[in-house]
Enzyme design. Structure first.
Site, mmCIF file in Angstrom:
data_model
loop_
_atom_site.group_PDB
_atom_site.id
_atom_site.type_symbol
_atom_site.label_atom_id
_atom_site.label_comp_id
_atom_site.label_asym_id
_atom_site.label_seq_id
_atom_site.Cartn_x
_atom_site.Cartn_y
_atom_site.Cartn_z
ATOM 1 N N SER A 110 19.232 36.059 53.946
ATOM 2 C CA SER A 110 18.373 37.064 53.351
ATOM 3 C C SER A 110 17.201 37.482 54.234
ATOM 4 C CB SER A 110 17.833 36.563 52.014
ATOM 5 O OG SER A 110 17.008 35.413 52.212
ATOM 6 N N LYS A 170 7.984 36.918 55.703
ATOM 7 C CA LYS A 170 9.022 37.361 54.758
ATOM 8 C C LYS A 170 8.372 37.663 53.414
ATOM 9 C CE LYS A 170 13.575 35.770 53.077
ATOM 10 N NZ LYS A 170 14.496 34.598 53.013
ATOM 11 N N SER A 228 19.383 31.311 55.004
ATOM 12 C CA SER A 228 18.671 32.575 55.237
ATOM 13 C C SER A 228 17.698 32.617 56.405
ATOM 14 C CB SER A 228 17.938 33.002 53.972
ATOM 15 O OG SER A 228 18.865 33.477 53.039
HETATM 16 N N1 GLN Z 1 23.174 33.713 51.535
HETATM 17 C C1 GLN Z 1 22.856 32.683 50.601
HETATM 18 C C2 GLN Z 1 22.725 33.269 49.222
HETATM 19 O O1 GLN Z 1 22.972 34.409 49.069
HETATM 20 C C3 GLN Z 1 21.613 31.965 51.022
HETATM 21 C C4 GLN Z 1 20.368 32.715 50.766
HETATM 22 C C5 GLN Z 1 19.123 32.012 51.224
HETATM 23 O O2 GLN Z 1 19.167 31.064 52.011
HETATM 24 N N2 GLN Z 1 18.004 32.445 50.681
HETATM 25 O O3 GLN Z 1 22.380 32.611 48.285
#
Ligand code: GLN
Length: 455
Positions: A127, A52, A151
């Site tokens: 994400s 990532k 994410s």
């Molecule tokens: N979807 C969540 C956010 O937007 C979690 C994102 C993540 O785990 N990096 O903050």
């Protein structure tokens, strides 16, 4: 073969922001030479991996999918990158994501959208949508994700892959581009629990360069995944959360159906289902959306146009403050700006006690709910997400609708324990995930349950 697969399908899937063909082949050649010389390498030597783009990789572009870091080439490796390299795993490239890991669909990447390999009209989750899509489309056997609120697990659920958020502190954050430092956790993305466990053991363990690292042995996740594969869960108590159960009428019926079938399967394998009460879980989402943006607003202050990447307005006509302001205006996308504004507000004088302070108190209550539950059960299960992969554009208009994707995954981040998502069936032809949550440093139990469900 994986590079060929990328060349063949990534034009459509768009999982990678950057492919490092030369670097991957060079590592593969090193492995060949070492094997020919009779050297004993680790279990994943020669197994390619996608990383990532929020993880720093020396000499390889690292942008966190943000314009503000476009063109930045890190001069150092994250600890997990070092460990991947030491394990002689060829790095295929860097994967697409929501900008600075803020989002649940990868639609907030500043560069392009990644599609779900199951249905190109749908999102791959976020994400870490790029990592999940790369594994789902067989462009990589393994990938690295990061999980702040879901994410790793949510993209895993909606792409039919396995994803694990390890215990906070058991994996080093050194060299992760920080979003919310008290929540960020790197972890494996894979096709199944055993593959994930093998990668988990490669990247985990104490790191003196991370002040929140836990100095304790890595839980035996590989052994646990192998035990789980025998399909015997007798003697194990699995908790279902009362406050989640009473809210499943608001989740998609197909998701709940697949989850219930998974629970039945776990019972057939010998597990006992016990209802536990976690009343504070109801407040997890609002708590997260105060803590995460607050920490983000502080972490993202470093992107000032001076130290990294983009600089706007540097024409001799603007003051230093104007350069910073113009750079941040041009370099950050709308969701990142929203988080910075939310976080700055929640931390500002006069509001900090009412918002950030209150959220910290509720976080403690959520932690206590988990601790109490783990006095009664070995692990807790739930659906990973309330809905299957949605169509592009369906939730970008209303931030709250996007935030709901992590309704079931966020409590674990606030607590700090491990959580994995394992495919459990289909709804409308799209994958559904079941989440297994464990006690702090009890990662092995989550792998055991997941592997049993796969068996
Ligand atoms: N979807 C969540 C956010 O937007 C979690 C994102 C993540 O785990 N990096 O903050």
């Amino acid at each position: 073969a994986f590079l060929d697969r990328i060349a063949a399908v990534d034009g459509t899937v768009k999982a990678f922001l950057h492919v490092d063909r030369e670097g991957a082949l060079a590592t593969a050649a090193e492995v060949d030479a070492a094997v020919a010389a009779g050297q004993d390498l680790g279990p994943l030597a020669g197994v390619p991996i996608a990383v990532k783009d929020v993880v720093v990789t020396k000499g390889l572009p690292t942008t966190a999918a943000s314009k503000i870091l476009e063109g930045w080439i890190p001069p150092y490796d994250a600890t997990i990158t070092e460990r991947i390299k030491a394990a002689k795993m060829p790095i295929l490239g860097k994967t697409n994501m929501d900008e600075f890991a803020m989002g649940s669909s990868t639609e907030y990447s500043a560069f392009f959208k990644t599609v779900n390999p199951w249905d190109t009209g749908r999102i791959p989750g976020g994400s870490g949508g790029g990592s999940a899509a790369a594994v789902a489309a067989k462009m990589a056997p393994l990938a690295i994700g990061t999980d702040t609120g879901g994410s790793i697990r949510q993209p895993g659920a909606v792409t039919g892959t396995f994803g694990a958020k390890p215990t906070y502190g058991s994996n080093s954050r050194y060299g992760l581009i920080a979003f919310s430092s008290s929540l960020d956790t790197p972890g494996p993305v894979s096709r199944n629990a055993l593959d994930g466990a093998l990668l988990h053991e490669v990247i985990s363990g104490y790191d003196p360069r991370d002040s929140t690292a836990i100095d304790a042995p890595v839980p035996p996740v590989v052994e646990a995944a192998k035990t789980g594969a025998n399909g015997d869960l007798s003697g194990l108590k699995l908790g279902v959360v009362k406050e989640f159960e009473s809210s499943y009428d608001k989740a998609e019926p197909g998701v709940v159906e697949a989850y219930r079938a998974g629970v039945e399967q776990l019972v057939k394998l010998g597990a006992e289902i016990v209802e536990v009460s976690c009343p504070s879980f109801t407040y997890a989402l609002p708590t997260y959306y105060l803590i995460a943006p607050s920490e983000a607003s502080s972490n993202l202050a470093r992107y000032d146009g001076v130290r990294y990447g983009l600089r706007a307005g540097d024409d001799g006509q603007h003051s230093l403050e104007e350069v910073m302001s113009l750079t941040r205006e041009a370099g950050f996308g709308p969701e990142v700006k929203r988080r910075i504004i939310l976080g700055t507000y929640a931390l500002s004088a006069g509001y900090v006690d009412a918002f950030y302070g209150k959220a910290q108190l509720v976080r403690t209550l959520i932690k206590q709910d988990f601790e109490k539950a783990f006095e009664q059960v070995d692990a807790i299960i739930s659906p990973t997400t309330p809905f299957i992969a949605f169509k592009f554009g369906e939730r970008t208009g209303d931030p709250y609708q996007m935030y709901l994707a992590d309704l079931y995954t966020i409590p674990t981040n606030l607590y700090g324990g491990p959580g994995v998502s394992v495919p459990v069936g289909l709804s409308e032809g799209m994958p559904v995930g079941l989440q297994v949550m464990g006690p702090v440093m009890g990662d092995d139990i989550t792998y055991r349950v997941a592997a049993a469900l796969e068996s």
